[in-house]
Design a protein around this motif. Structure first.
Motif, PDB file in Angstrom:
ATOM      1  N   GLY A   1      50.290  46.676  34.566  1.00 31.55           N
ATOM      2  CA  GLY A   1      49.400  45.762  33.852  1.00 31.55           C
ATOM      3  C   GLY A   1      47.988  45.782  34.421  1.00 31.55           C
ATOM      4  N   TYR A   2      47.897  45.813  35.744  1.00 27.44           N
ATOM      5  CA  TYR A   2      46.601  45.873  36.423  1.00 27.44           C
ATOM      6  C   TYR A   2      45.850  47.154  36.039  1.00 27.44           C
ATOM      7  CZ  TYR A   2      43.420  46.266  40.478  1.00 27.44           C
ATOM      8  OH  TYR A   2      42.318  46.418  41.289  1.00 27.44           O
ATOM      9  N   SER A   3      46.546  48.277  36.065  1.00 32.01           N
ATOM     10  CA  SER A   3      45.905  49.566  35.810  1.00 32.01           C
ATOM     11  C   SER A   3      45.415  49.692  34.374  1.00 32.01           C
ATOM     12  CB  SER A   3      46.882  50.704  36.129  1.00 32.01           C
ATOM     13  OG  SER A   3      47.391  50.576  37.428  1.00 32.01           O
ATOM     14  N   VAL A   4      46.173  49.150  33.440  1.00 30.53           N
ATOM     15  CA  VAL A   4      45.772  49.210  32.030  1.00 30.53           C
ATOM     16  C   VAL A   4      44.549  48.338  31.777  1.00 30.53           C
ATOM     17  CG1 VAL A   4      46.481  48.610  29.681  1.00 30.53           C
ATOM     18  CG2 VAL A   4      48.079  49.788  31.199  1.00 30.53           C
ATOM     19  N   ALA A   5      44.512  47.149  32.407  1.00 26.23           N
ATOM     20  CA  ALA A   5      43.438  46.188  32.133  1.00 26.23           C
ATOM     21  C   ALA A   5      42.201  46.399  32.994  1.00 26.23           C
ATOM     22  CB  ALA A   5      43.960  44.764  32.339  1.00 26.23           C
ATOM     23  N   TYR A   6      42.340  47.062  34.136  1.00 24.16           N
ATOM     24  CA  TYR A   6      41.233  47.136  35.098  1.00 24.16           C
ATOM     25  C   TYR A   6      39.964  47.780  34.532  1.00 24.16           C
ATOM     26  CZ  TYR A   6      38.623  47.911  39.380  1.00 24.16           C
ATOM     27  OH  TYR A   6      37.637  47.921  40.320  1.00 24.16           O
ATOM     28  N   PRO A   7      40.042  48.948  33.880  1.00 18.72           N
ATOM     29  CA  PRO A   7      38.782  49.570  33.425  1.00 18.72           C
ATOM     30  C   PRO A   7      37.948  48.669  32.525  1.00 18.72           C
ATOM     31  CG  PRO A   7      40.593  51.129  33.285  1.00 18.72           C
ATOM     32  CD  PRO A   7      41.205  49.802  33.584  1.00 18.72           C
ATOM     33  N   VAL A   8      38.611  48.022  31.565  1.00 15.21           N
ATOM     34  CA  VAL A   8      37.850  47.131  30.682  1.00 15.21           C
ATOM     35  C   VAL A   8      37.459  45.854  31.420  1.00 15.21           C
ATOM     36  CG1 VAL A   8      39.748  45.782  29.687  1.00 15.21           C
ATOM     37  CG2 VAL A   8      37.755  46.337  28.294  1.00 15.21           C
ATOM     38  N   GLY A   9      38.134  45.565  32.531  1.00 18.07           N
ATOM     39  CA  GLY A   9      37.733  44.433  33.358  1.00 18.07           C
ATOM     40  C   GLY A   9      36.362  44.619  33.957  1.00 18.07           C
ATOM     41  N   VAL A  10      35.973  45.865  34.170  1.00 19.50           N
ATOM     42  CA  VAL A  10      34.624  46.173  34.651  1.00 19.50           C
ATOM     43  C   VAL A  10      33.652  46.283  33.473  1.00 19.50           C
ATOM     44  CG1 VAL A  10      33.205  47.814  35.938  1.00 19.50           C
ATOM     45  CG2 VAL A  10      35.564  47.394  36.649  1.00 19.50           C
ATOM     46  N   VAL A  11      34.005  47.097  32.508  1.00 24.04           N
ATOM     47  CA  VAL A  11      33.104  47.379  31.384  1.00 24.04           C
ATOM     48  C   VAL A  11      32.861  46.127  30.544  1.00 24.04           C
ATOM     49  CG1 VAL A  11      32.797  48.748  29.293  1.00 24.04           C
ATOM     50  CG2 VAL A  11      33.836  49.782  31.327  1.00 24.04           C
ATOM     51  N   GLY A  12      33.900  45.322  30.315  1.00 27.65           N
ATOM     52  CA  GLY A  12      33.754  44.138  29.474  1.00 27.65           C
ATOM     53  C   GLY A  12      32.749  43.146  30.023  1.00 27.65           C
ATOM     54  N   VAL A  13      32.746  42.951  31.344  1.00 27.40           N
ATOM     55  CA  VAL A  13      31.798  42.005  31.950  1.00 27.40           C
ATOM     56  C   VAL A  13      30.371  42.531  31.838  1.00 27.40           C
ATOM     57  CG1 VAL A  13      31.169  40.790  34.057  1.00 27.40           C
ATOM     58  CG2 VAL A  13      33.565  41.178  33.528  1.00 27.40           C
ATOM     59  N   VAL A  14      30.196  43.815  32.063  1.00 26.40           N
ATOM     60  CA  VAL A  14      28.866  44.416  31.929  1.00 26.40           C
ATOM     61  C   VAL A  14      28.339  44.251  30.502  1.00 26.40           C
ATOM     62  CG1 VAL A  14      27.613  46.608  31.949  1.00 26.40           C
ATOM     63  CG2 VAL A  14      29.174  46.043  33.819  1.00 26.40           C
ATOM     64  N   LEU A  15      29.200  44.471  29.520  1.00 25.16           N
ATOM     65  CA  LEU A  15      28.786  44.316  28.116  1.00 25.16           C
ATOM     66  C   LEU A  15      28.442  42.858  27.806  1.00 25.16           C
ATOM     67  CD1 LEU A  15      31.356  46.661  26.314  1.00 25.16           C
ATOM     68  CD2 LEU A  15      28.932  47.098  26.775  1.00 25.16           C
ATOM     69  N   ALA A  16      29.205  41.917  28.358  1.00 24.44           N
ATOM     70  CA  ALA A  16      28.925  40.495  28.135  1.00 24.44           C
ATOM     71  C   ALA A  16      27.565  40.108  28.709  1.00 24.44           C
ATOM     72  CB  ALA A  16      30.030  39.648  28.757  1.00 24.44           C
ATOM     73  N   ILE A  17      27.257  40.598  29.911  1.00 23.13           N
ATOM     74  CA  ILE A  17      25.949  40.311  30.526  1.00 23.13           C
ATOM     75  C   ILE A  17      24.833  40.920  29.695  1.00 23.13           C
ATOM     76  CG2 ILE A  17      24.490  40.795  32.534  1.00 23.13           C
ATOM     77  CD1 ILE A  17      27.012  40.604  34.258  1.00 23.13           C
ATOM     78  N   ALA A  18      25.012  42.173  29.281  1.00 21.63           N
ATOM     79  CA  ALA A  18      23.980  42.852  28.485  1.00 21.63           C
ATOM     80  C   ALA A  18      23.718  42.112  27.184  1.00 21.63           C
ATOM     81  CB  ALA A  18      24.410  44.290  28.207  1.00 21.63           C
ATOM     82  N   LEU A  19      24.771  41.635  26.534  1.00 18.40           N
ATOM     83  CA  LEU A  19      24.616  40.903  25.269  1.00 18.40           C
ATOM     84  C   LEU A  19      23.869  39.597  25.474  1.00 18.40           C
ATOM     85  CD1 LEU A  19      25.331  40.453  22.253  1.00 18.40           C
ATOM     86  CD2 LEU A  19      27.481  39.427  23.039  1.00 18.40           C
ATOM     87  N   CYS A  20      24.278  38.808  26.471  1.00 15.56           N
ATOM     88  CA  CYS A  20      23.674  37.492  26.672  1.00 15.56           C
ATOM     89  C   CYS A  20      22.220  37.585  27.117  1.00 15.56           C
ATOM     90  CB  CYS A  20      24.488  36.694  27.692  1.00 15.56           C
ATOM     91  SG  CYS A  20      26.097  36.171  27.076  1.00 15.56           S
ATOM     92  N   GLN A  21      21.899  38.514  27.991  1.00 16.31           N
ATOM     93  CA  GLN A  21      20.510  38.592  28.453  1.00 16.31           C
ATOM     94  C   GLN A  21      19.581  39.039  27.319  1.00 16.31           C
ATOM     95  OE1 GLN A  21      20.669  41.249  31.795  1.00 16.31           O
ATOM     96  NE2 GLN A  21      20.576  43.113  30.563  1.00 16.31           N
TER      97      GLN A  21
END
Length: 545
Positions: A158-178
């Motif tokens: 479960g960790y391995s499947v979710a981890y990559p988007v755990g990094v990319v998703g936060v970066v995309l959220a920051i980029a969108l909000c700023q």
């Protein structure tokens, strides 16, 4: 070939590390997996043949080293943040981690996954390696022996499947909000000077004293009155030099060397007089300046103001820690491995060298007594069961116990003659080694199950669930923090990285702001976010098992 490797676990460990580390440096649109790529190489080895799985002690040792070194370095910043508005920041972190936990419970019910897989999904979506370790320890205590091997693999999957988007998703959220909120990071940095952390270079300037109203005032009094964040070095008065200690009174016509950021130097210049072209910092006929390593344990862990440098007729004008130049003040606590720039008379330099130590070899060594005692205390604390309502018992485990003890010891700094902190270089080396051992260990042990899950009918749904948990949690943190709590985005995006306990995200945040202030937010919430995840993942497991 596989049989030969299976008989050489140490060889497998370093092969995984050697392949994974350079892969982690590959960037796609400015984003890389970093050292976490070691996990995926480990998964590949484990998927190739179950015989290549590394012994359990490898990942347990790695995890303990990783969290302990993080705690030692984060403790002072964590406590310092509480003196400002850190309690609100930590409350936000706990709320967001709770939100991620509830989202995981909902996703688990919707997808009909078991508790072990859900725990790994939460750990991966919030990119918390110590939380994953807490889940594995809980399963060892609670799972039936005949199902243990299968259940221990599922959290890693479960960790391995979710981890990559755990990094990319936060970066995309920051980029969108700023972009939506049109954030002006430069303006925010000017308003946040109380936190320091800006990446403006530390400069030297010679100022000619021309203002009559300040003549006769002590430098220390002027610093307190005007709130200057600078350090004074020397004064040239007539044909002689004077050390610019806080009690020295400036006179008309003095040439004073000042160290600070460009903006602060402009403020000081406006109050004292005007900038001079006479760079007296380069004149070393009477006073010299040198960079000295802090390697003396009697100096490390002490406030700069308590060192009584006046008896050595010396002032410290800069402190270099790692790659950063810091402006010293009386409350700054020196650490082993710091390099201090000292201004003093030529004949006092030998005694100052002996006082600070100035031994590069010493600051690369580890005091195994304090290191061993600290780790032993942490592991003992982690083994203590914590009763919760409903008969549930959790523990801090190999991750939380050493982390809590390290936070305390890192904040204390020293106990009598015992220095608890590690030299900066040694801390960073042990931290990296620990993380590599942990990721390689858990990766090789879960490779086969990971491939089956990802290629099975539920693999895509599990990936989507992880993406939803990450993105919703990150967007909620940004909206609550910025819109409801009024936290400047410069600090907030660092906090989001800390809540995610993700170094790759704080790296992105530093690039966006152009200063070091996100690191302040990161350090303010990182410890409480990590501990919250360790405990909540265990509670999730025990409730759903």
């Amino acid at each position: 070939m596989v049989h030969a490797l299976a008989e050489q676990p140490v060889l497998v460990l370093f092969l995984v590390a050697a392949i994974g580390f350079p892969l982690g440096q590959v960037q796609v649109r400015g984003i890389s997996l970093g050292v976490s790529a070691v996990l995926f190489v480990g998964l590949a080895f484990g998927a190739a043949d179950p015989a290549l799985r590394l012994p359990e002690i490898v990942y347990l040792l790695g995890l303990t080293l990783f969290v302990y070194t993080i705690g030692l370095s984060s403790g002072p910043a964590f406590v310092a943040s509480l003196r400002h508005e850190g309690w609100k920041y930590n409350l936000l972190a706990v709320v967001v981690v709770l939100l991620g936990t509830f989202l995981t419970v909902g996703a688990s019910a919707l997808l009909k996954t078991d508790a072990a897989l859900a725990a790994g999904l939460l750990s991966g979506a919030l990119t918390s390696t110590p939380a994953l370790a807490g889940a594995l320890e809980t399963l060892k205590r609670a799972a039936p022996p005949e199902q243990l091997d299968q259940l221990l693999a599922e959290p890693v999957v479960g960790y391995s499947v979710a981890y990559p988007v755990g990094v990319v998703g936060v970066v995309l959220a920051i980029a969108l909000c700023q972009r939506l909120w049109r954030v002006d990071y430069a303006a925010e940095a000017r308003q946040l000077r109380k936190y320091g952390g800006g990446n403006e270079p530390i400069l030297n300037r010679t100022v000619h004293v021309l203002r009559r109203r300040i003549a006769g005032s002590a430098l220390g009094e002027l610093v307190r009155e005007y709130g200057w964040q600078v350090q004074f070095g020397r004064i040239k008065r007539g044909g002689r030099f004077v050390l610019a200690d806080p009690d020295e009174r400036v006179q008309l016509g003095d040439l004073v060397t000042v160290v600070g950021t460009g903006e602060e130097l402009d403020r000081v210049t406006a109050q004292l007089g005007e900038e001079s072209d006479d760079h007296i910092d380069l004149d070393r006929r009477e006073y010299d300046q040198r960079r000295l390593f802090v390697s003396n344990p009697d100096v490390a862990g002490r406030r700069l103001g308590d060192l009584d440098l006046a008896r050595h007729e010396a002032v410290v004008t800069r402190v270099r820690r790692g790659d950063a130049d810091l402006l010293p003040n009386d409350d700054m606590v020196l650490e082993l491995g710091d390099r201090v720039r000292v201004v003093a008379r030529h004949d006092r330099m030998p005694e100052l060298t002996a006082f600070f130590g100035d031994s590069y070899r010493s600051v690369t060594e580890i005091d195994l007594f304090t290191f061993g005692v600290g780790l032993a205390l942490g592991l003992a604390l982690g083994a203590i069961p914590i009763p919760l309502p409903g008969g549930v018992r959790v523990s801090l485990g190999f991750a939380g116990g050493p982390l809590v003890v390290a936070l305390v010891l890192g904040t204390i700094g020293r106990t009598g003659a015992v220095v608890w902190s590690l030299p900066y270089a040694a801390n960073m080396t042990l931290r990296q080694i620990g993380l590599v051992f942990f990721l390689a260990g858990i990766g090789t042990r879960a490779g086969g199950t990971f491939v089956k899950t990802l290629t099975g009918s539920g693999g895509l749904a599990l990936f989507a669930a992880g993406a939803a948990i990450t993105c919703i949690s990150a967007l909620a943190a940004l909206w609550i923090g910025h819109k409801l709590m009024g936290i400047p985005m410069t600090l907030l995006i660092g906090m989001v990285a800390g809540i995610q306990t993700q170094a790759a995200v704080v790296g992105y945040a530093l690039e966006q702001t152009g200063n070091d202030l996100p690191s302040v937010g990161y350090a303010a919430v990182y410890p409480i976010a990590m501990l919250s995840k360790i405990l909540l993942v265990q509670i999730l497991l025990l409730v759903l098992l």
